[in-house]
Design a protein around this motif. Structure first.
Motif, PDB file in Angstrom:
ATOM      1  N   CYS A 195      -0.103   1.311   7.974  1.00 12.66           N
ATOM      2  CA  CYS A 195      -1.310   1.277   7.133  1.00 12.66           C
ATOM      3  C   CYS A 195      -2.486   0.628   7.871  1.00 12.66           C
ATOM      4  CB  CYS A 195      -1.041   0.507   5.843  1.00 12.66           C
ATOM      5  SG  CYS A 195      -0.066   1.430   4.640  1.00 12.66           S
ATOM      6  N   THR A 237       0.818  -1.212   0.000  1.00  8.75           N
ATOM      7  CA  THR A 237       0.000   0.000   0.000  1.00  8.75           C
ATOM      8  C   THR A 237       0.854   1.266   0.000  1.00  8.75           C
ATOM      9  OG1 THR A 237      -1.728  -1.166   1.216  1.00  8.75           O
ATOM     10  CG2 THR A 237      -1.845   1.242   1.208  1.00  8.75           C
ATOM     11  N   CYS A 261       1.523  -2.851   6.033  1.00  8.72           N
ATOM     12  CA  CYS A 261       2.392  -2.636   7.190  1.00  8.72           C
ATOM     13  C   CYS A 261       1.586  -2.158   8.407  1.00  8.72           C
ATOM     14  CB  CYS A 261       3.461  -1.606   6.832  1.00  8.72           C
ATOM     15  SG  CYS A 261       2.815   0.069   6.694  1.00  8.72           S
TER      16      CYS A 261
HETATM   17 ZN   LIG Z   1       2.039   0.502   4.544  1.00 14.24          ZN
END
Ligand SMILES: [Zn+2]
Length: 198
Positions: free
Chosen positions: A71, A58, A68
């Motif tokens: 995100c 992302t 992650c």
């Molecule tokens: Zn991320």
């Protein structure tokens, strides 16, 4: 005569960023005289980190799991998106402790002389994140060098759309450099003192 294996190790180490020939030699000589168990542990850590780390699909951050933790973190402000040049810049901004939004890694700066065109960067991915998403402000946190300026201006024009604020940090950052040269306080002030571009 230096043994071949040491020469080979020095050559490999000298390819690492920030390691000159002298340092490479010093590290190599240290390693070959160290406890074999310690050297094995070092080699193991390098391999393990390399195997585990990937880019977040992302935002582009370095992570062990994609998307992650940044995100995935619902406590972070999804309406604020900080655009940085490289994945390591996320660490600099995080250390400043000022920013609580999400990130997007561009993967470089536009630099026609080096053959880097807008299509080589993750700009289309960034536009996709803007479509139908909660993002209300983009904070461009690129370096203050010529490429950083050009890329920031390009982004501001290309990303401009109704209801989206586009700002850029810069205040107090050393001229002609990237985020890694700014200390935490400077970066924190640069974020707070961001200026609207459009
Ligand atoms: Zn991320």
């Amino acid at each position: 005569m230096i043994p071949d294996s040491i020469t080979a190790l020095v050559a490999t180490l000298a390819k690492l960023p920030g390691v000159g020939p002298r340092s490479a030699e010093r590290i190599a000589l240290h390693l070959v005289q160290s406890d074999p168990a310690a050297v094995k542990q070092l080699a193991g850590s390098i391999l393990l980190a390399r195997e585990k780390i990937q880019f977040c699909t992302t935002c582009g951050a370095l992570t062990e799991k994609s998307p992650c933790p940044i995100c995935e973190d619902s406590r972070r402000d999804a309406s604020l998106l900080c655009v940085v040049e490289r994945a390591v810049d996320i660490l600099s901004v995080e250390k400043s402790g000022t920013f609580h939004g999400k990130f997007h890694v561009l993967g470089g700066n536009i630099s026609p002389l080096d053959g880097v065109e807008p299509d080589d960067l993750k700009i289309a991915d960034l536009e996709k994140r803007l479509t139908g998403g909660p993002i209300k402000e983009i904070i461009i946190a690129l370096g203050t060098d010529v490429e950083g300026d050009a890329t920031s201006n390009y982004l501001a024009k290309r990303l401009a759309r109704g209801g989206l604020k586009i700002s850029r940090i810069g205040f107090g950052l050393p001229a002609g450099s990237g985020l890694e040269f700014a200390d935490e306080l400077t970066l924190s002030r640069a974020l707070e003192g961001r200026r609207e571009m459009l």
